[in-house]
Design an enzyme around this catalytic site. Sequence first.
Site, short mmCIF file in Angstrom:
data_model
loop_
_atom_site.label_atom_id
_atom_site.label_comp_id
_atom_site.label_asym_id
_atom_site.label_seq_id
_atom_site.Cartn_x
_atom_site.Cartn_y
_atom_site.Cartn_z
N GLY A 53 4.96 -1.29 2.53
CA GLY A 53 4.20 -0.07 2.32
C GLY A 53 5.08 1.17 2.22
N HIS B 128 0.81 -1.21 0.00
CA HIS B 128 0.00 0.00 0.00
C HIS B 128 0.85 1.26 0.00
CE1 HIS B 128 0.78 0.74 4.32
NE2 HIS B 128 0.73 -0.58 4.44
N ASP B 129 0.37 2.25 -0.73
CA ASP B 129 0.95 3.60 -0.76
C ASP B 129 2.35 3.65 -1.39
OD1 ASP B 129 -1.23 4.98 0.81
OD2 ASP B 129 -0.59 3.51 2.29
#
Length: 267
Positions: A140, A122-123
């Site tokens: 992440g 994520h991100d």
Amino acid sequence: MAREIHSTAVVDPGAELADGVQVGPFSVIGPQVVLAEGCVVHSHAVIGGRTRIGARSEVFPFASVGLRPQDLKYRGEPSELVIGSETVIREHVTLNPGTEGGGMVTRVGNRCLLMVGTHVGHDCEVGDGVIMANNATLAGHVRVGDFAVLGGLSAVHQFVRIGRNAMVGGVTGVERDVIPYGSVMGDRARLSGINIIGMKRRGHSREDINSVRKAYRLLFASEGTFMERLQEVAEEFADCAPVMEIVGFIREDSSRKICQPGDGGEV
């Protein structure tokens, strides 16, 4: 060109599929997915969440794209996954959307190759032309610059930055930022020199390559402090764009230290 949707595929009516999109047997396309023209989704792939995939990208069997991120803090916020054009996502790849704690979006650039079993957490922000070999993984909030190459079974710690044109060797654990054009390897990544092959492939001149090599030796010499050497490099090679890219990378704010040769030192 007409779309080709196999009769066994499950495509939600809310999904947006452009002309020329192909969806193979038993694949599942969620209601908020947008596939640009010419995308090919092979059999048994799953694309969900708020995911946008650019033109002529290709998703191979058993890939999981855009589903809930592996973050215990995620609470269903409307985050996104954005993938560029002509990117190849091979079998068993996992790509997660962003989270509220990281800007709400994960991005993968154009013309990337994500080989079997790779993971983009994520991100993350992955630039153009990035190659991730089999089972390379990004935690992440990782940033990967254009044309970087991550070897098979490598693993990158959260919030680490991988500079443009950098090379991460296979089975390497990366806990520190990797400078642009740098080459790292080892159980815990250490700089092993400059990614000369990568620079040649990107069309850099012999003069630029020689300047980067000289700047590298000066930057990681033993005399003086690291910041003194950085300033000296910035002054001596002010007219060399690749060297100044390295200088700018090091000067950026980061939660991680800079990866160094050998055991490295505190920066």
